[in-house]
Design an enzyme around this catalytic site. Structure first.
Site, PDB file in Angstrom:
ATOM      1  N   SER A   1      -0.980   5.257  -2.259  1.00  0.00           N
ATOM      2  CA  SER A   1      -0.180   4.052  -2.467  1.00  0.00           C
ATOM      3  C   SER A   1      -0.316   3.091  -1.295  1.00  0.00           C
ATOM      4  O   SER A   1      -0.267   1.877  -1.461  1.00  0.00           O
ATOM      5  CB  SER A   1       1.295   4.435  -2.668  1.00  0.00           C
ATOM      6  OG  SER A   1       1.456   5.184  -3.858  1.00  0.00           O
TER       7      SER A   1
ATOM      8  N   GLU B   1      -3.637   3.663 -10.158  1.00  0.00           N
ATOM      9  CA  GLU B   1      -3.688   2.225  -9.838  1.00  0.00           C
ATOM     10  C   GLU B   1      -2.318   1.664  -9.455  1.00  0.00           C
ATOM     11  O   GLU B   1      -1.942   0.561  -9.826  1.00  0.00           O
ATOM     12  CB  GLU B   1      -4.294   1.439 -11.002  1.00  0.00           C
ATOM     13  CG  GLU B   1      -5.746   1.808 -11.218  1.00  0.00           C
ATOM     14  CD  GLU B   1      -6.505   0.791 -12.029  1.00  0.00           C
ATOM     15  OE1 GLU B   1      -6.290  -0.410 -11.856  1.00  0.00           O
ATOM     16  OE2 GLU B   1      -7.348   1.223 -12.834  1.00  0.00           O
TER      17      GLU B   1
END
Length: 374
Positions: free
Chosen positions: A130, A357
């Site tokens: 992240s 993603e």
């Protein structure tokens, strides 16, 4: 959103391929954790691996909305082939299209967009997911060549990737300002895939490590200027969130389709107002997600800011997708836990959509920053 006639015709073309060629193999690919080169090359023949890429670079020259429709339709029957399509187009092709020189586009983008070579995208690392700015893979410039060292992790199609855009830091002290983007080709000395992960879902696609051990690549393999890698990949992820949202939508639609079929085959379920209400909620949430995703795709095609809408689309589609798939399993009762029905596979496949993603938590941070004006 009401699709144009050209979009409807394209949707029918992809749906026909998905239903007649992908669906019959989906259960086997999942069960055996096997990637299908046959389907990959077939997608290439149909022009699906470079949908939004201009024709001069080997693509189909269509818009982002067409691309989202394709990912949705393939994902509707097989999440594994949906993620292969999405990762190849959004993550392998797009950085080269966005930041590559004409020479780089002709060398790498053309074979990718035509489906002649498989692509992957090297971002995530053991300690940088992240927080992409925490990239530890290093790129040291020595006599007009870069020496790359580090490991990428959880890379979709990494095991088969032949052309791989990736990021590495040239100066860790600068955090994201020190990160540059590069391309490496399969067979380059010092570059190799690691183990293929044994996964919960999307088992018909490879997910593996990428290992760089004193891997030497020419300076000409850098995409864009030194230090622009973080920017290039963040722009890539904006578009990638549309495709992951579309995949989440497609998987949810597949689970809904299976649920409708099951209910229609059982009269007691069809008469139940509780079941009817559940189906109404599932259908409504799916339509709402589709609206967000298609709107984000149109924004991208018009060159308008899409960060907030793309994050919203990805967040909402992935979270309602998990809810829809979970309810689909419950609706099937104990049979929903078996592989006699596809809903358990859809549920397993859908989970990555909340993580890949950018996790749901990251999407909320992105959305909040956009709303508050950073």
């Amino acid at each position: 959103m009401i699709l144009s006639e050209s979009h409807k015709k394209f949707q029918e073309k992809v749906r026909d391929f998905a239903q007649n060629e992908v669906a019959p193999l989906s259960r086997e690919l999942d069960k055996e954790a096997k990637f299908s080169w046959e389907l990959f090359h077939r997608m290439g023949e149909l022009g699906l691996l470079g949908i939004p890429i201009p024709k001069k670079y080997g693509g189909a020259g269509l818009d982002t909305l067409s691309y989202a429709i394709a990912v949705e339709e393939v994902g509707r029957v097989c999440g594994s082939n949906g993620i292969v399509l999405a990762a190849h187009t959004s993550l392998a092709c797009y950085p080269i299209f966005l930041a590559g020189s004409e020479e780089q586009k002709k060398k790498w983008l053309v074979p990718l967009a035509r489906g002649e070579k498989a692509g992957a995208f090297g971002l995530t690392e053991p300690d940088a997911g992240s927080d992409a700015a925490a990239t530890k893979t290093t790129a040291k410039l020595v006599d007009d060549k870069y020496v790359i060292n580090g490991t990428k992790r959880f890379i979709t199609s990494g095991y088969i990737g032949e052309i791989v855009p990736f990021v590495a830091t040239e100066d860790p002290s600068k955090r994201h300002h020190g990160i540059s983007a590069f391309v490496v080709e399969k067979g380059t000395p010092g570059f190799s895939p690691g183990k293929d992960e044994d996964k919960l879902g999307l088992r018909g696609s490879y997910t593996s490590e990428l290992i760089f051990e004193d891997c030497v690549i020419p300076k000409e393999n850098r995409l864009g200027a030194s230090g622009e890698g973080f920017k290039i990949f963040m722009q890539t992820l904006d578009g990638g969130r549309i495709s992951i949202g579309a995949l989440a939508l497609g998987i949810a639609q597949g689970a809904f389709d299976a649920s409708l079929k099951y209910v229609r085959e059982h009269e007691s379920l069809k008469r139940s107002q509780f079941i009817q209400g559940l189906l109404a909620d599932m259908g409504t949430y799916i339509e709402a997600a589709r609206g967000l995703i298609y709107d984000a795709a149109v924004l991208k095609d018009r060159g308008l800011p899409l960060t907030r809408k793309a994050a919203m689309a990805k967040l909402y589609a992935s979270e309602i997708g998990m809810w829809v798939c979970s309810k689909a399993v419950e609706l099937h009762g104990e049979a929903g836990l078996t592989n006699r029905y596809p809903v358990e596979r859809f549920l397993r496949d859908e989970k990555l959509m909340e993580i890949g993603e950018g996790t749901s938590e990251i999407q909320r941070i992105v959305i909040a920053r956009e709303i508050l004006g950073r």
